[in-house]
Structure formats: structure tokens, C-alpha cells
Write an enzyme that holds these catalytic residues in place. Structure first.
Site, short mmCIF file in Angstrom:
data_model
loop_
_atom_site.label_atom_id
_atom_site.label_comp_id
_atom_site.label_asym_id
_atom_site.label_seq_id
_atom_site.Cartn_x
_atom_site.Cartn_y
_atom_site.Cartn_z
N LYS A 44 -53.58 -100.49 72.28
CA LYS A 44 -52.91 -100.29 73.57
C LYS A 44 -52.56 -101.61 74.25
CE LYS A 44 -54.81 -95.74 74.75
NZ LYS A 44 -55.66 -94.98 75.70
N HIS A 55 -49.63 -97.53 69.16
CA HIS A 55 -50.87 -98.25 69.43
C HIS A 55 -51.84 -98.16 68.25
CE1 HIS A 55 -52.71 -94.33 70.54
NE2 HIS A 55 -53.87 -94.93 70.35
N ASP A 62 -58.89 -97.83 70.52
CA ASP A 62 -57.62 -97.95 71.24
C ASP A 62 -57.21 -99.39 71.50
OD1 ASP A 62 -56.80 -95.32 71.45
OD2 ASP A 62 -57.89 -94.95 73.31
N ASP A 107 -63.47 -88.97 70.76
CA ASP A 107 -62.43 -89.44 71.68
C ASP A 107 -61.79 -88.28 72.42
OD1 ASP A 107 -60.75 -91.44 72.84
OD2 ASP A 107 -59.16 -90.89 71.45
#
Length: 383
Positions: free
Chosen positions: A220, A245, A217, A322
Site C-alpha cells: 500500500k 498493492h 499490506d 485479515d
């Protein structure tokens, strides 16, 4: 004391003479005393005795007669060359037979030199001095190479440690932005390693995914706070921005920061012109994961709508990890779920979202996933 330390300390070099004729050995003793040679020396009357001496103390060169009863000089040479510790020990062979085949045999076995009797004392001393000088130089080279090897290993370990720390700190930066704890990236790393092992991947892959999955991630960082930190449901427009993202993460991980080399030369930074030729396999995998961990098995995921085998294997593995951790963890827009509740939701969606083979491995790993979650659970977690 090994050869390297002897070279470093510049100690007196040691010779070993091997001959079954006591008169020859006595002659060597008189010769060395007469010429006051700067070496230590030991006299031996046979191969077995010579090998015992070599085992007990360091020797810098062996001078041996070839023709001896029982075990001869050729056999001594053969034993020395078969032993890893003695394979480079200089061995000078002495013979009274002018036999070309014998010379070839000795040299092929690794003899340093072959001398024929009778030998003038001055010639013998000159040959020995030359052999010992070469030995000293070789010992110094070995010492230098050993030191260089240790230095390279230390620096490699330091660079590796720094690289891993930077990966985790980079992943941590994304978590700070989204108000998530660092335990999330730690858990995803461990989940991914366990799942990769149960899928049957090799050690190199499992270690790489453990290190790179925490960067899933990273993109982000590029999402505005008003969207990233919003409590409640995102609007359609906001959701489209949130989905970027993935591509932001790929761009951050795959873009080469040295593309604009000329801009660095103006501030006197030395950039390797060949840098762009080499790929970093960890960043390559991290980019695959960042770009593909929200793709879905049936092609309904984002950002590219890839399906099945089009999705990189690393991303298919991290996707399951995730989702599991996201379901279990408290977020601004949702409460945390118990293990069984998270699994029930994933089972309901498994055919659409996940690689069936990897999901089967995930089902075999449930107890390990549960243990990892509790071992690295967030401080606020109560279930």
C-alpha cells in the site's frame, strides 16, 4: 574456580599424585621441595580419595600409578573420562610393567601420557611441565572460545532484535499511509499465530508467520493517496490500481537491494558478493503473504487468480485473519462490526473464499480471535 578462570587469572597450577605406596608419595614430596617446583600438589593413596579431592578443588593434572589394590589407575582414568567436567583433565599414568597392551588400553581410554618406572626425577619434572603448559594453553583457548561464543550470541541477539523491529516498523509504515492503526498489524500477527497452531503447524512456522503477517499490506506504500484514502466506493480504474498493492508488496520483499553492486562500490560500501546466494526465509514468507492474501479458494481472487493449493499456505492463513479483522475494524468506507456479524459474513462466503480445512481451524479459534481483538483493539473501538 573453573579452568577458564584459572587460565585468565594465571593462578598456580595444581597437581594430584595417586599411589598406594607411601614411600613413593614421600619421594615425590622430597623431589618437589628439592627442585622448588612452581606448582601446588596434593598426595593421595587411593582412587576414592583422589576422586574426593578432585570434587572439592580444581586440579590441572593427575599423575597416577596403574597398579593399586581395590581400584587401580585404569579405573580412575575411566571414571574421569566418563565425567563431562573432567573428560579433558590431563592424566599421566605410571607403571612398572612394560606391557604394550596396557599402554594401548591406557591411551585408548584417554591417558595423556604413560611413563615407566624407574623414572629419572628430571624426566618426571620435564614431563609434568610439558603437560601443564599444554593444559594452560588449552584453558586459554577455552576462555577465548567462551568469550567469542558469548560475543557472537550477544551480537546475534542484537541483530535479531533489530531485524524484528525493522519488520514491524516497515509494516507500520504501510499502516500510517492508509490511516489504519498499528493495532491492526499486531492483531493480524497474533491471529495468524493462533490459527497456524490450530492448523497443526510447527513452532518454526507459527513464529515465522507471527513476524511476517504484519507485512501483508506493505504494498500500500505504492498506492496513491487519492485512492488509498478515498472515502466511499472506488471506481473500476481505481480498484485495479488498489489491487496492485499485492504485487508491489512482493516486489518490495523479494527484490534484492544489492542487485546493482557496482553502484555501491562507487561510494565505498562493502557489499558481500555472495549475498544473492542466500535467501531470507522470513522475507520469502512475507512475500508469499503479500502476494497471496487476497487470492481466493475458488480462483476468483487477485492478483493472479490462484486457487486452492496454488495459494501458499501462509497466505491462506493470513487471508482469513485479515478478512476477520477488516470486518471488525472501522474504515473510512465502512463501520466496525461485532464479532458475530463478522463471522456471519465469513460463513456465507466460506466455500468461495477460504481453504475449508483452515476455516474449520478458524471456527475452533473464535474465542481466541475475539480475545485478541479486544486485547489489542483500536482506541476508537466501542464494540
Amino acid at each position: 574456580m573453573n579452568d577458564s578462570l584459572r587460565a585468565k587469572n594465571n593462578t598456580t597450577q595444581e597437581l594430584l599424585f595417586v599411589d598406594d605406596d607411601i614411600c613413593i608419595l614421600n619421594g615425590i614430596h622430597r623431589l618437589f621441595r628439592q627442585h622448588n617446583v612452581p606448582w601446588k600438589y596434593t598426595l593421595s593413596r587411593g582412587v576414592d580419595d583422589a576422586l574426593d579431592i578432585i570434587k572439592q578443588k580444581p586440579v590441572d593434572a593427575v599423575i597416577t600409578d596403574i597398579s593399586m589394590p581395590l581400584r587401580d589407575g585404569i579405573e580412575l582414568l575411566h571414571v574421569l573420562r566418563k565425567n563431562k567436567e573432567w573428560k579433558d583433565l590431563p592424566v599421566v599414568m605410571i607403571t612398572g610393567m612394560n606391557d604394550p597392551e596396557l599402554r594401548s588400553k591406557a591411551l585408548n581410554l584417554g591417558a595423556t601420557d604413560l611413563l615407566y618406572k624407574p623414572i629419572l626425577p628430571i624426566d618426571l619434572i620435564a614431563r609434568i611441565r610439558s603437560v601443564l603448559h599444554t593444559k594452560r594453553c588449552n584453558d586459554e583457548i577455552k576462555l577465548h572460545n567462551s568469550h567469542l561464543s558469548n560475543l557472537i550470541q550477544q551480537r546475534t541477539e542484537a541483530l535479531e532484535s533489530t531485524r524484528l523491529e525493522m519488520i514491524l516498523r516497515l509494516a507500520r509504515a504501510a499502516e500510517f499511509r492508509s490511516n489504519e492503526t498499528g493495532f491492526h498489524i499486531i492483531r493480524v500477527g497474533y491471529y495468524s499465530k493462533v490459527l497456524s497452531e490450530n492448523v497443526g503447524m510447527d513452532k518454526s512456522f507459527t513464529e515465522s508467520i507471527f513476524l511476517t503477517s504484519p507485512l501483508h499490506d506493505l504494498g500500500k506504500i505504492g498506492i496513491p493517496d487519492k485512492i488509498l484514502l478515498k472515502e466511499g466506493k472506488l471506481s473500476n480504474t481505481e480498484w485495479e490500481i488498489m489491487k496492485t498493492h499485492c504485487t508491489i508488496g512482493v516486489d518490495l520483499l523479494k527484490s534484492n537491494c544489492f542487485d546493482h553492486e557496482n553502484s555501491y562500490t562507487t561510494i565505498n560500501l562493502s557489499i558481500n558478493k555472495n549475498y544473492n546466494k542466500y535467501n531470507n526465509p522470513l522475507l520469502e514468507m512475507a512475500a508469499e503473504i503479500a502476494g497471496g492474501h487476497h487470492e481466493q479458494w475458488d480462483g476468483t481472487g487477485y492478483p493472479q487468480g490462484k486457487k486452492q493449493g496454488e495459494i501458499p499456505l501462509s497466505a491462506r492463513i493470513v487471508s482469513i485473519c485479515d478478512v476477520y479483522d477488516a470486518l471488525r475494524s472501522k474504515r473510512a468506507y465502512k463501520p466496525e462490526l461485532k464479532h458475530d456479524e463478522a463471522i456471519a459474513i465469513m460463513l456465507k462466503d466460506r466455500a468461495r473464499r477460504f481453504d475449508p480445512t483452515i476455516f474449520s481451524a478458524f471456527e475452533r479459534s473464535l474465542s481466541e480471535f475475539k480475545d485478541i481483538y479486544h486485547q489489542y483493539r483500536d482506541f476508537s473501538s466501542r464494540i
